[in-house]
Scaffold this motif. Sequence first.
Motif, PDB file in Angstrom:
ATOM      1  N   SER A  14       0.991  -1.133  -0.109  1.00 49.53           N
ATOM      2  CA  SER A  14       0.020   0.088  -0.276  1.00 49.53           C
ATOM      3  C   SER A  14       0.994   0.905  -0.027  1.00 49.53           C
ATOM      4  O   SER A  14       1.805   1.477   0.689  1.00 49.53           O
ATOM      5  CB  SER A  14      -0.544  -0.038   1.247  1.00 49.53           C
ATOM      6  N   SER A  15       0.813   2.865  -0.690  1.00 50.71           N
ATOM      7  CA  SER A  15       1.165   3.738  -0.994  1.00 50.71           C
ATOM      8  C   SER A  15      -0.053   4.770  -1.446  1.00 50.71           C
ATOM      9  O   SER A  15      -1.075   4.350  -1.881  1.00 50.71           O
ATOM     10  CB  SER A  15       2.423   3.878  -1.186  1.00 50.71           C
ATOM     11  N   ASP A  16       0.183   5.856  -0.795  1.00 53.85           N
ATOM     12  CA  ASP A  16      -0.098   7.087  -1.408  1.00 53.85           C
ATOM     13  C   ASP A  16      -0.016   7.933  -2.695  1.00 53.85           C
ATOM     14  O   ASP A  16      -0.468   8.623  -3.491  1.00 53.85           O
ATOM     15  CB  ASP A  16       0.180   8.354  -0.153  1.00 53.85           C
ATOM     16  N   LEU A  17       1.101   6.588  -3.030  1.00 52.50           N
ATOM     17  CA  LEU A  17       1.402   7.563  -4.362  1.00 52.50           C
ATOM     18  C   LEU A  17       0.527   6.963  -5.477  1.00 52.50           C
ATOM     19  O   LEU A  17      -0.297   5.417  -5.207  1.00 52.50           O
ATOM     20  CB  LEU A  17       2.736   7.029  -5.179  1.00 52.50           C
ATOM     21  N   ASP A  18       0.142   7.515  -6.739  1.00 56.17           N
ATOM     22  CA  ASP A  18      -0.369   7.305  -7.232  1.00 56.17           C
ATOM     23  C   ASP A  18       0.111   6.582  -8.904  1.00 56.17           C
ATOM     24  O   ASP A  18       0.735   7.358  -9.893  1.00 56.17           O
ATOM     25  CB  ASP A  18      -1.017   8.779  -8.621  1.00 56.17           C
ATOM     26  N   LEU A  19       0.036   5.820  -8.804  1.00 52.84           N
ATOM     27  CA  LEU A  19       1.283   4.345  -9.734  1.00 52.84           C
ATOM     28  C   LEU A  19       0.215   3.408 -10.731  1.00 52.84           C
ATOM     29  O   LEU A  19      -0.451   2.910 -10.816  1.00 52.84           O
ATOM     30  CB  LEU A  19       1.720   3.315  -8.724  1.00 52.84           C
ATOM     31  N   PRO A  20       0.407   4.244 -11.626  1.00 53.73           N
ATOM     32  CA  PRO A  20      -0.011   3.740 -12.930  1.00 53.73           C
ATOM     33  C   PRO A  20       0.317   2.022 -13.398  1.00 53.73           C
ATOM     34  O   PRO A  20       2.170   1.429 -13.035  1.00 53.73           O
ATOM     35  CB  PRO A  20       0.321   3.861 -14.256  1.00 53.73           C
ATOM     36  N   VAL A  21       0.160   0.987 -13.693  1.00 51.84           N
ATOM     37  CA  VAL A  21       0.650   0.088 -13.910  1.00 51.84           C
ATOM     38  C   VAL A  21       1.378  -0.411 -15.347  1.00 51.84           C
ATOM     39  O   VAL A  21       1.283   0.812 -16.517  1.00 51.84           O
ATOM     40  CB  VAL A  21      -0.371  -0.793 -14.875  1.00 51.84           C
ATOM     41  N   GLY A  22       2.754  -0.932 -14.717  1.00 51.95           N
ATOM     42  CA  GLY A  22       3.712  -0.406 -15.578  1.00 51.95           C
ATOM     43  C   GLY A  22       4.980   0.041 -15.140  1.00 51.95           C
ATOM     44  O   GLY A  22       5.837   0.348 -16.207  1.00 51.95           O
ATOM     45  N   THR A  23       4.367   0.435 -14.016  1.00 49.63           N
ATOM     46  CA  THR A  23       5.727   1.733 -13.280  1.00 49.63           C
ATOM     47  C   THR A  23       6.422   0.431 -13.554  1.00 49.63           C
ATOM     48  O   THR A  23       6.950  -0.460 -12.314  1.00 49.63           O
ATOM     49  CB  THR A  23       4.969   1.918 -12.712  1.00 49.63           C
ATOM     50  N   PRO A  24       8.105   0.827 -12.996  1.00 47.61           N
ATOM     51  CA  PRO A  24       9.335   0.385 -12.877  1.00 47.61           C
ATOM     52  C   PRO A  24       9.354   0.674 -11.102  1.00 47.61           C
ATOM     53  O   PRO A  24       9.718   2.107 -11.324  1.00 47.61           O
ATOM     54  CB  PRO A  24      10.385   0.268 -13.794  1.00 47.61           C
ATOM     55  N   THR A  68      15.431  -4.816  -4.395  1.00 43.84           N
ATOM     56  CA  THR A  68      14.686  -5.224  -5.162  1.00 43.84           C
ATOM     57  C   THR A  68      13.738  -4.616  -6.269  1.00 43.84           C
ATOM     58  O   THR A  68      12.670  -4.849  -6.525  1.00 43.84           O
ATOM     59  CB  THR A  68      13.840  -6.441  -4.634  1.00 43.84           C
ATOM     60  N   PRO A  69      14.345  -5.641  -7.546  1.00 43.11           N
ATOM     61  CA  PRO A  69      13.302  -4.123  -8.524  1.00 43.11           C
ATOM     62  C   PRO A  69      12.736  -5.088  -9.014  1.00 43.11           C
ATOM     63  O   PRO A  69      12.235  -6.574  -8.753  1.00 43.11           O
ATOM     64  CB  PRO A  69      14.979  -4.689 -10.074  1.00 43.11           C
ATOM     65  N   ALA A  70      11.607  -4.135  -9.645  1.00 40.99           N
ATOM     66  CA  ALA A  70      10.292  -5.027  -9.796  1.00 40.99           C
ATOM     67  C   ALA A  70       9.383  -3.907 -10.746  1.00 40.99           C
ATOM     68  O   ALA A  70       9.967  -2.855 -11.269  1.00 40.99           O
ATOM     69  CB  ALA A  70       9.300  -5.194  -8.587  1.00 40.99           C
ATOM     70  N   LEU A  71       8.203  -4.238 -10.479  1.00 42.47           N
ATOM     71  CA  LEU A  71       7.596  -3.665 -12.391  1.00 42.47           C
ATOM     72  C   LEU A  71       5.977  -3.874 -11.624  1.00 42.47           C
ATOM     73  O   LEU A  71       5.197  -5.180 -10.848  1.00 42.47           O
ATOM     74  CB  LEU A  71       7.472  -4.065 -13.273  1.00 42.47           C
ATOM     75  N   ILE A  72       5.088  -2.653 -11.809  1.00 42.94           N
ATOM     76  CA  ILE A  72       4.116  -2.355 -11.324  1.00 42.94           C
ATOM     77  C   ILE A  72       3.361  -3.250 -12.373  1.00 42.94           C
ATOM     78  O   ILE A  72       2.990  -3.068 -13.243  1.00 42.94           O
ATOM     79  CB  ILE A  72       3.288  -1.052 -10.837  1.00 42.94           C
ATOM     80  N   VAL A  73       1.921  -4.391 -11.995  1.00 42.15           N
ATOM     81  CA  VAL A  73       1.367  -5.173 -12.587  1.00 42.15           C
ATOM     82  C   VAL A  73      -0.421  -5.205 -12.271  1.00 42.15           C
ATOM     83  O   VAL A  73      -0.943  -5.060 -13.508  1.00 42.15           O
ATOM     84  CB  VAL A  73       1.923  -7.004 -12.267  1.00 42.15           C
ATOM     85  N   ARG A  74      -0.340  -4.729 -11.430  1.00 41.27           N
ATOM     86  CA  ARG A  74      -2.106  -3.993 -10.973  1.00 41.27           C
ATOM     87  C   ARG A  74      -2.072  -3.731  -9.964  1.00 41.27           C
ATOM     88  O   ARG A  74      -1.195  -3.268  -8.590  1.00 41.27           O
ATOM     89  CB  ARG A  74      -2.441  -5.823 -10.441  1.00 41.27           C
TER      90      ARG A  74
END
Length: 204
Positions: free
Chosen positions: A157-167, A173-179
């Motif tokens: 959970s986060s207060d950020l507004d992150l679109p799907v696909g955000t690296p 740990t490197p990751a990618l927002i998928v949902r």
Amino acid sequence: MLSALQTPGTSASPVERRRHHRMKVVLLGRYMLPNRMEYPCQTIDISPGGVHLAAPAKARPGERVIAYLDHLGRIEGTCVRTTMEGFAMTITATSRKREKFTAQLTWLANREELGLPEDRRYDRVVPRNPRSILTLEDESEHVARIIDISLSGAAFSSDLDLPVGTPLRIGSTPALIVRRFDGGYAAQFRFPLSADLLDENLEL
């Protein structure tokens, strides 16, 4: 450990590699280079004739590669080119195995397109210390709360507004927002964690 590299009797040609439609199917796995070192990997796109892997150690063009991918099992072939994310390789297989491979890929691609439930092959754990730091591409850091973790990803959970696909990086740990979901995000790790690391004391 992956079985030792062997030189098969046949190999897929660059022409054959282009006969098949590439599907955007994301699968986790491991691969081995001729030096017999093993590394984690993730498919970027794949067809019955070849696969593009996100990989920490790049094979050189012409080198033999053996990989084990979730749902598909063992594949082997030859590196044809390196890319920014890793490398692309042919897939050597008999006609019968390629037909089975095609059916498996079609099912996996349809599952993702239809939004069917994910196959959670890895157990999820709730970390004892849920606080973590998210680092975005601009190197800005933001506090997040980890909801749960698996070998392949994390929910937070986060207060950020992150679109799907955000690296981003979750901790280191490197990751990618998928949902996105109500109250947070699901992120997939670029490379799966080692199984012996996954416990409630893990700090990303």
